[in-house]
Motif scaffolding. Structure first.
Motif, mmCIF file in Angstrom:
data_model
loop_
_atom_site.group_PDB
_atom_site.id
_atom_site.type_symbol
_atom_site.label_atom_id
_atom_site.label_comp_id
_atom_site.label_asym_id
_atom_site.label_seq_id
_atom_site.Cartn_x
_atom_site.Cartn_y
_atom_site.Cartn_z
ATOM 1 N N MET A 1 0.852 -1.194 0.000
ATOM 2 C CA MET A 1 0.000 0.000 0.000
ATOM 3 C C MET A 1 0.878 1.229 0.000
ATOM 4 O O MET A 1 1.794 1.346 0.793
ATOM 5 C CB MET A 1 -0.906 -0.011 1.229
ATOM 6 N N GLY A 2 0.668 2.167 -0.922
ATOM 7 C CA GLY A 2 1.514 3.333 -1.074
ATOM 8 C C GLY A 2 1.280 4.359 0.006
ATOM 9 O O GLY A 2 0.282 4.323 0.726
ATOM 10 N N PHE A 3 2.215 5.302 0.084
ATOM 11 C CA PHE A 3 2.107 6.357 1.107
ATOM 12 C C PHE A 3 0.842 7.172 0.935
ATOM 13 O O PHE A 3 0.245 7.611 1.892
ATOM 14 C CB PHE A 3 3.340 7.264 1.003
ATOM 15 N N PHE A 4 0.394 7.359 -0.323
ATOM 16 C CA PHE A 4 -0.763 8.194 -0.575
ATOM 17 C C PHE A 4 -2.023 7.363 -0.814
ATOM 18 O O PHE A 4 -2.916 7.743 -1.537
ATOM 19 C CB PHE A 4 -0.503 9.122 -1.775
ATOM 20 N N SER A 5 -2.106 6.195 -0.184
ATOM 21 C CA SER A 5 -3.325 5.398 -0.254
ATOM 22 C C SER A 5 -4.418 6.063 0.563
ATOM 23 O O SER A 5 -4.170 6.813 1.484
ATOM 24 C CB SER A 5 -3.064 3.986 0.283
ATOM 25 N N ALA A 6 -5.660 5.773 0.199
ATOM 26 C CA ALA A 6 -6.791 6.441 0.845
ATOM 27 C C ALA A 6 -6.967 5.976 2.272
ATOM 28 O O ALA A 6 -6.736 4.823 2.598
ATOM 29 C CB ALA A 6 -8.067 6.173 0.049
ATOM 30 N N ILE A 7 -7.389 6.888 3.138
ATOM 31 C CA ILE A 7 -7.757 6.534 4.505
ATOM 32 C C ILE A 7 -9.195 6.036 4.475
ATOM 33 O O ILE A 7 -10.094 6.734 4.034
ATOM 34 C CB ILE A 7 -7.632 7.744 5.440
ATOM 35 N N ASP A 144 7.537 14.684 -8.779
ATOM 36 C CA ASP A 144 6.947 13.534 -8.088
ATOM 37 C C ASP A 144 6.819 13.855 -6.600
ATOM 38 O O ASP A 144 7.815 14.112 -5.919
ATOM 39 C CB ASP A 144 7.826 12.305 -8.291
ATOM 40 N N ILE A 145 5.591 13.825 -6.110
ATOM 41 C CA ILE A 145 5.387 14.132 -4.688
ATOM 42 C C ILE A 145 6.002 13.064 -3.791
ATOM 43 O O ILE A 145 6.398 13.344 -2.651
ATOM 44 C CB ILE A 145 3.890 14.321 -4.383
ATOM 45 N N ASN A 146 6.122 11.841 -4.294
ATOM 46 C CA ASN A 146 6.784 10.814 -3.495
ATOM 47 C C ASN A 146 8.260 11.120 -3.312
ATOM 48 O O ASN A 146 8.857 10.773 -2.293
ATOM 49 C CB ASN A 146 6.592 9.444 -4.153
ATOM 50 N N PHE A 147 8.861 11.781 -4.295
ATOM 51 C CA PHE A 147 10.245 12.223 -4.144
ATOM 52 C C PHE A 147 10.338 13.275 -3.046
ATOM 53 O O PHE A 147 11.303 13.285 -2.262
ATOM 54 C CB PHE A 147 10.773 12.787 -5.463
ATOM 55 N N VAL A 148 9.344 14.170 -2.964
ATOM 56 C CA VAL A 148 9.317 15.172 -1.896
ATOM 57 C C VAL A 148 9.290 14.472 -0.539
ATOM 58 O O VAL A 148 10.057 14.814 0.371
ATOM 59 C CB VAL A 148 8.107 16.115 -2.048
ATOM 60 N N PHE A 149 8.419 13.508 -0.412
ATOM 61 C CA PHE A 149 8.304 12.744 0.832
ATOM 62 C C PHE A 149 9.634 12.092 1.204
ATOM 63 O O PHE A 149 10.116 12.200 2.344
ATOM 64 C CB PHE A 149 7.202 11.697 0.659
ATOM 65 N N GLU A 150 10.265 11.427 0.233
ATOM 66 C CA GLU A 150 11.524 10.729 0.497
ATOM 67 C C GLU A 150 12.651 11.699 0.833
ATOM 68 O O GLU A 150 13.469 11.439 1.727
ATOM 69 C CB GLU A 150 11.897 9.874 -0.718
ATOM 70 N N GLU A 193 12.898 25.474 -1.316
ATOM 71 C CA GLU A 193 13.126 26.618 -2.205
ATOM 72 C C GLU A 193 13.507 26.187 -3.617
ATOM 73 O O GLU A 193 13.199 26.889 -4.592
ATOM 74 C CB GLU A 193 14.217 27.513 -1.625
ATOM 75 N N SER A 194 14.154 25.026 -3.744
ATOM 76 C CA SER A 194 14.724 24.644 -5.036
ATOM 77 C C SER A 194 13.867 23.681 -5.855
ATOM 78 O O SER A 194 13.922 23.705 -7.089
ATOM 79 C CB SER A 194 16.113 24.025 -4.829
ATOM 80 N N TYR A 195 13.075 22.829 -5.192
ATOM 81 C CA TYR A 195 12.329 21.827 -5.955
ATOM 82 C C TYR A 195 11.045 22.457 -6.489
ATOM 83 O O TYR A 195 10.256 23.033 -5.719
ATOM 84 C CB TYR A 195 12.008 20.619 -5.071
ATOM 85 N N PRO A 196 10.797 22.366 -7.795
ATOM 86 C CA PRO A 196 9.662 23.087 -8.394
ATOM 87 C C PRO A 196 8.306 22.782 -7.766
ATOM 88 O O PRO A 196 7.474 23.683 -7.633
ATOM 89 C CB PRO A 196 9.706 22.635 -9.861
ATOM 90 N N LEU A 197 8.070 21.528 -7.370
ATOM 91 C CA LEU A 197 6.770 21.177 -6.808
ATOM 92 C C LEU A 197 6.527 21.838 -5.456
ATOM 93 O O LEU A 197 5.387 21.959 -5.008
ATOM 94 C CB LEU A 197 6.646 19.653 -6.684
ATOM 95 N N CYS A 198 7.608 22.290 -4.806
ATOM 96 C CA CYS A 198 7.497 22.930 -3.490
ATOM 97 C C CYS A 198 7.414 24.447 -3.591
ATOM 98 O O CYS A 198 7.373 25.131 -2.564
ATOM 99 C CB CYS A 198 8.682 22.543 -2.614
#
Length: 209
Positions: A1-7, A144-150, A193-198
């Motif tokens: 189950m992935g980190f962003f699986s539904a609650i 990739d938001i999972n990259f942000v998490f990691e 500051e550097s990662y575009p998704l942030c």
């Protein structure tokens, strides 16, 4: 189950009634933005074992409260306890060792039926709210938001971690908890500051200083 699986479960309560011998109704209210499954793993099940070993009462379920927009607000665990002068401080100490953040509250009915409240919690936390609608399309396509998490967890190693998340209609929140906001925030500032998704992310304290 992935980190962003539904609650999928927001409230649990065992069917069995509290035993008559337990005289104190108490609730540990956690300033902790975690869902039901995490609440059970972090607090409910360990507390159940702790009380059973002491013969001091039992857990009577727990809940996860939401803001109007669906974001997790806080969670709690209810219990029935045997009257004992040292029991409540022992429970609070146990829950702090389990990771209860600052701003948590232990509520219980006293002998004169007046609710008492004890603040507790040791850890600090903040939320990183990522803009989900206003960034250029290529940012959402290429990042990739999972990259942000990691990456946040890598940068925070030894001081804290991303413990849960919430995905709303316009923002995605990553909830960070650890030893000190003053230590953790500078560790991730450069990446945010550097990662575009942030870009334009809001960083909001979740606990009192």
């Amino acid at each position: 189950m992935g980190f962003f699986s539904a609650i999928s479960r927001w409230f649990t309560k065992p069917a069995k009634p509290a035993p008559v011998v337990c005289q104190i109704s108490a609730t540990a209210e956690f300033n902790h933005k975690i869902g039901p499954l995490q609440r059970a793993d972090v607090y409910e099940e360990p507390l159940t074992d702790f009380l059973e070993k002491l013969g001091a009462g039992e857990v009577d379920g727990g809940g996860t409260m939401q803001e109007q927009n669906g974001e997790i607000a806080w969670c709690d665990v209810h219990m029935f306890l045997q009257p004992s002068g040292n029991l409540i401080p022992s429970i609070i100490h146990f829950l702090e060792r389990r990771g209860a953040p600052k701003g948590s509250k232990f509520k219980y009915d006293s002998a004169d039926e007046i609710e008492q409240e004890i603040p507790f919690g040791l850890r600090e936390g903040f939320g990183v709210y990522l803009d989900g609608v206003n960034l250029p399309d290529e940012v959402y396509r290429d990042c990739d938001i999972n990259f942000v998490f990691e990456e946040l967890n890598r940068l925070l190693a030894g001081h804290g971690s991303v413990e849960s998340h919430w995905q709303g209609p316009t923002e995605t929140a990553l909830y960070v908890y650890g030893d000190s906001n003053a230590i953790m925030k500078p560790l991730i500032a450069g990446f945010l500051e550097s990662y575009p998704l942030c870009r334009g992310a809001r960083v909001v304290d979740l606990t009192p200083a």
